[in-house]
Motif scaffolding. Structure first.
Motif, PDB file in Angstrom:
ATOM      1  N   VAL B 169       0.844  -1.201   0.000  1.00 20.55           N
ATOM      2  CA  VAL B 169       0.000   0.000   0.000  1.00 20.55           C
ATOM      3  C   VAL B 169       0.881   1.255   0.000  1.00 20.55           C
ATOM      4  CG1 VAL B 169      -1.856   1.208   1.206  1.00 20.55           C
ATOM      5  CG2 VAL B 169      -1.762  -1.309   1.259  1.00 20.55           C
ATOM      6  N   SER B 170       1.916   1.236   0.835  1.00 20.91           N
ATOM      7  CA  SER B 170       2.826   2.385   0.887  1.00 20.91           C
ATOM      8  C   SER B 170       3.659   2.485  -0.389  1.00 20.91           C
ATOM      9  CB  SER B 170       3.753   2.254   2.094  1.00 20.91           C
ATOM     10  OG  SER B 170       3.000   2.124   3.279  1.00 20.91           O
ATOM     11  N   SER B 184      -2.416  -0.759  -9.174  1.00 18.04           N
ATOM     12  CA  SER B 184      -3.378  -1.856  -9.105  1.00 18.04           C
ATOM     13  C   SER B 184      -3.919  -2.039  -7.693  1.00 18.04           C
ATOM     14  CB  SER B 184      -2.696  -3.160  -9.532  1.00 18.04           C
ATOM     15  OG  SER B 184      -1.645  -3.481  -8.638  1.00 18.04           O
ATOM     16  N   ASN B 185      -3.306  -1.378  -6.711  1.00 17.44           N
ATOM     17  CA  ASN B 185      -3.605  -1.676  -5.308  1.00 17.44           C
ATOM     18  C   ASN B 185      -4.848  -0.945  -4.800  1.00 17.44           C
ATOM     19  OD1 ASN B 185      -3.219  -1.290  -2.215  1.00 17.44           O
ATOM     20  ND2 ASN B 185      -1.855  -2.968  -2.776  1.00 17.44           N
ATOM     21  N   LEU B 186      -5.887  -1.702  -4.495  1.00 11.85           N
ATOM     22  CA  LEU B 186      -7.154  -1.076  -4.108  1.00 11.85           C
ATOM     23  C   LEU B 186      -7.076  -0.383  -2.748  1.00 11.85           C
ATOM     24  CD1 LEU B 186      -9.701  -3.752  -5.371  1.00 11.85           C
ATOM     25  CD2 LEU B 186      -9.280  -1.476  -6.327  1.00 11.85           C
ATOM     26  N   GLU B 187      -6.296  -0.932  -1.814  1.00 13.39           N
ATOM     27  CA  GLU B 187      -6.195  -0.285  -0.508  1.00 13.39           C
ATOM     28  C   GLU B 187      -5.487   1.066  -0.638  1.00 13.39           C
ATOM     29  OE1 GLU B 187      -7.584  -1.585   2.518  1.00 13.39           O
ATOM     30  OE2 GLU B 187      -7.247   0.503   2.977  1.00 13.39           O
ATOM     31  N   GLY B 189      -5.743   2.901  -3.227  1.00 11.38           N
ATOM     32  CA  GLY B 189      -6.802   3.740  -3.783  1.00 11.38           C
ATOM     33  C   GLY B 189      -7.679   4.311  -2.686  1.00 11.38           C
ATOM     34  N   ARG B 190      -8.049   3.434  -1.756  1.00 10.32           N
ATOM     35  CA  ARG B 190      -8.914   3.901  -0.657  1.00 10.32           C
ATOM     36  C   ARG B 190      -8.181   4.852   0.273  1.00 10.32           C
ATOM     37  NH1 ARG B 190     -12.194   0.028   3.508  1.00 10.32           N
ATOM     38  NH2 ARG B 190     -10.208  -1.075   3.760  1.00 10.32           N
ATOM     39  N   THR B 193      -6.433   7.932  -2.069  1.00 13.71           N
ATOM     40  CA  THR B 193      -7.159   8.473  -3.217  1.00 13.71           C
ATOM     41  C   THR B 193      -6.287   8.524  -4.466  1.00 13.71           C
ATOM     42  OG1 THR B 193      -8.068   9.941  -1.523  1.00 13.71           O
ATOM     43  CG2 THR B 193      -9.003  10.135  -3.699  1.00 13.71           C
ATOM     44  N   THR B 196      -6.844   3.809  -9.364  1.00 10.87           N
ATOM     45  CA  THR B 196      -6.489   2.393  -9.516  1.00 10.87           C
ATOM     46  C   THR B 196      -6.908   1.907 -10.903  1.00 10.87           C
ATOM     47  OG1 THR B 196      -8.575   1.539  -8.636  1.00 10.87           O
ATOM     48  CG2 THR B 196      -6.826   1.985  -7.050  1.00 10.87           C
ATOM     49  N   ALA B 197      -6.264   0.843 -11.360  1.00  8.88           N
ATOM     50  CA  ALA B 197      -6.560   0.327 -12.688  1.00  8.88           C
ATOM     51  C   ALA B 197      -6.299  -1.167 -12.731  1.00  8.88           C
ATOM     52  CB  ALA B 197      -5.688   1.032 -13.729  1.00  8.88           C
TER      53      ALA B 197
END
Lengths: 430, 430
Positions: B169-170, B184-187, B189-190, B193, B196-197
């Motif tokens: 994530v970092s 690609s990392n959804l966390e 993204g959350r 902000t 993501t793709a």
């Protein structure tokens, strides 16, 4: 089955979710699939790998559920459609997992973590399974080389400051698994009940008006069995002061810089001359397995290892992949390039001599049944989850640590060489 | 000042706590100290480093408090005595922090994160400050080289599976900071902000009865502007099928294996011949900055980068240290070996040409005042915390991202060379 609580469901790649959405829409999401986790090769001329992180993966799978926060995030950013959101809201992994127990040796192609279930439920776990196994296996594999180079002398893990603050906790766990004696990381102590250790840094000496004041303060607070760091100013003077302040019952001195082999020999002679024959010598400072091996003949009692452990000593990731190998009983594999995989659901056994020494890794198709098995051969794959629920009690960290020890003993002697080379045993496909 | 909530106080080394205990007992815990974070050298022949993680450190410091759980853990394992537990129960950082803003270039010796306070309150932060800055700076420094090699073409970060699940994530954040387009990392993204793709993996193609079925399912679910992965079987056939299924308005194809330069050229010719002149070509598969640079002349529209980003492309840690440089106004430094540090509280300015090109990093003693400053020179150190409270609004991630861009433009041209060499500008001590 319960995990630690916080959802792990977004610790994944965007495309795992879009694949689920597309497969749900196409009516293919429920096809029965087998995904196999394995390493195509060992990193960087290594002779063996050690599986690390299995217990963490199993826990993370239990926490892989989509709560309101996760669903809202996916909706707000239109990652998937409404039908998929509904499906995710009810998601928990209900499939099966088989794999090598944590701490087991692995070699190229070893099917070390196999997930079976519907396509949708199994593909979702890909990123998280790989993150944990790739990280933890890289660390424990590097750590085991250091333990084996240390030849029985204890190693203290102190690398937390050289890696991500959460990877530090998992690295400390992996180091303990590899056979390290203690860690400096307090969160690892809390989370995994690993013994922690630490005394003072150079800053503590510099804080005080003199080295003598600093040593006196440390001995007063921590007792004379503590470890005094003697290389802030002049090491010979530091050792003399240390024994004057703490007495000949001083627990240990630590040397963190310079040519630690030469310095350890001088320090041992000086300590002995001062009557501190039982005062131990701890060395640290950019040690890796080769440096540890080079210190074998020196009077060193313990090693502190940081950077090289948490960075996997040149191989910070194990390079494992998670490949779809079977769909509704049909073996499948990508076949456009050198990155080929072998199709079909597989298991493995390790052929061993009567002495227990490993001979070869036999990877075989489950559909063909177990190959003929000698008396000393070992089946490697164990059931871990059935219908999403754990099978039996998972091994404790200490049991997995013992497995690492047993595994290293089972390697042919070339397998423990630190130099680059071929895997210690060949992988044979049947 | 508030952080994300969960205590970060045990993400530290045992010895930070024992030093506090010993200093409290000795009456030296309240001495005013300055700790300086810097890198003795850049890793591995790099020309520059980029500061990453500053905003994460500031947040982690806010969360560095000892709750009941943390105090019980320390008591149960007798890490510190009762008096120290009382002191820790009331701990929060009330000192000052000055440093280079996140995204700034740094060089050997740059005082990039300086903590001032009592010994006890400042020493406690050492491990956490270093973990975050060492990790994030390693990733953003590697990422910036890739962005600069990509020369304006977008890069997608997809390395989460090759590093610890939280480091992932970092790392995604650091990649975005470096100038990557998406992750690609959804966390990530959350939490940050970041866009993501992702679309589909080889498994999605293998799941279906044919590549055509898979592409049709994907286009049906994700639209024809999606990216079709064409190298599961035969690439030429894959591209033909892709355009047949999606039409000439297909968004992109992705090639993940083989000699991607040659394959991209063939794919471009084939796509153009099929009339899909606007269909983009994305390449991925073990790319690093050198591979990206080697693809400059090829018809590649975007890169996917994984392993090399999250492992710092050979340098997974930035090697920064956190050194006590001043006690009660008295400069201090370890002096027993080559690992010397320069004593005293320091700041820095960067001398620049009128064009803005950097000339040298001037590190100076704060006690001596700012050196004579040319019109184009820039002060580098900014106040971040005063009395433990933030000074002004911290820069947004996008502002820090712009700072990286500005920094790269300010390097002398040799500074952007990928080959090993000396730092792009010298560090001068005044």
């Amino acid at each position: 089955m319960t995990g630690s609580g916080a959802s792990t469901a977004l610790l994944t790649d965007h495309y795992e979710l879009t694949m689920v959405a597309a497969a749900l829409a196409a009516g293919t999401a429920d096809r029965r699939c087998v995904f196999e986790t394995f390493a195509r090769r060992l990193p960087d001329g290594r002779r063996y790998g050690i599986v690390g992180g299995t217990a963490r993966v199993i826990e993370a799978i239990a926490d892989f559920t989509f709560g309101d926060d996760e669903l809202r995030e996916l909706a707000d950013h239109e990652v998937v459609d409404a039908a998929t959101l509904d499906w995710l809201a009810n998601y928990r992994f209900r499939g099966d997992v088989d794999g090598y127990p944590e701490g087991e040796l692995y070699f190229p192609g070893s099917p070390l973590f196999t997930v079976r279930g519907t396509f949708a439920e199994a593909v979702l776990l890909e990123t998280l399974v790989l993150s944990i196994l790739n990280h933890d296996s890289a660390i424990v594999s590097a750590g085991a080389r250091m333990v084996s180079a240390a030849n029985g002398r204890p190693i203290i893990e102190m690398g937390g400051r050289r890696t991500h603050e959460r990877a530090a906790v998992s690295s400390a766990r992996a180091a303990y698994l590899a056979g390290f004696a203690t860690t400096s990381n307090l969160e690892a102590g809390r989370t995994y009940t690993i013994p922690t250790a630490g005394t003072c840094a150079h800053a503590f000496t510099l804080l005080h008006d003199s080295e003598r004041d600093a040593f006196a303060a440390q001995v007063e607070a921590l007792g004379s069995d503590t470890t005094l760091l003697v290389d802030t100013y002049d090491i010979t003077q530091g050792i003399e002061t240390a024994i004057e302040v703490a007495g000949t019952g001083l627990g240990a001195i630590r040397i963190d810089s310079g040519d630690v082999g030469v310095l350890a020999r001088q320090a041992r002679a000086q300590l002995d001359a001062l009557g501190a024959r039982n005062t131990r010598i701890v060395v640290s400072g950019d040690l890796d397995e080769n440096a540890i091996a080079a210190l074998r003949a020196e009077p060193v009692d313990a090693y502190g290892v940081g950077t090289s452990l948490v960075t996997g000593s040149g191989s910070p990731t194990a390079g494992m992949v998670y490949k779809l190998v079977e769909v509704d009983g049909r073996p499948v594999a990508k076949r456009s390039s050198h990155k080929e995989s072998r199709a079909g659901w597989k298991a493995a056994l390790r052929r061993c001599k009567p002495t227990g020494t490993a001979l070869e890794e036999v990877v075989y198709a489950v559909a063909d049944g177990t190959p003929e098995r000698g008396e000393h051969d070992r089946e490697l794959v164990e059931p871990m989850l059935r219908g999403g629920q754990p099978v039996g009690d998972p091994p404790t960290l200490d049991e997995s640590r013992q497995r690492v020890r047993d595994g290293l003993v089972s390697l042919p002697w070339e397998g423990l060489k630190l130099s680059h080379g071929e895997p210690a045993i060949p992988t044979v496909y049947q």
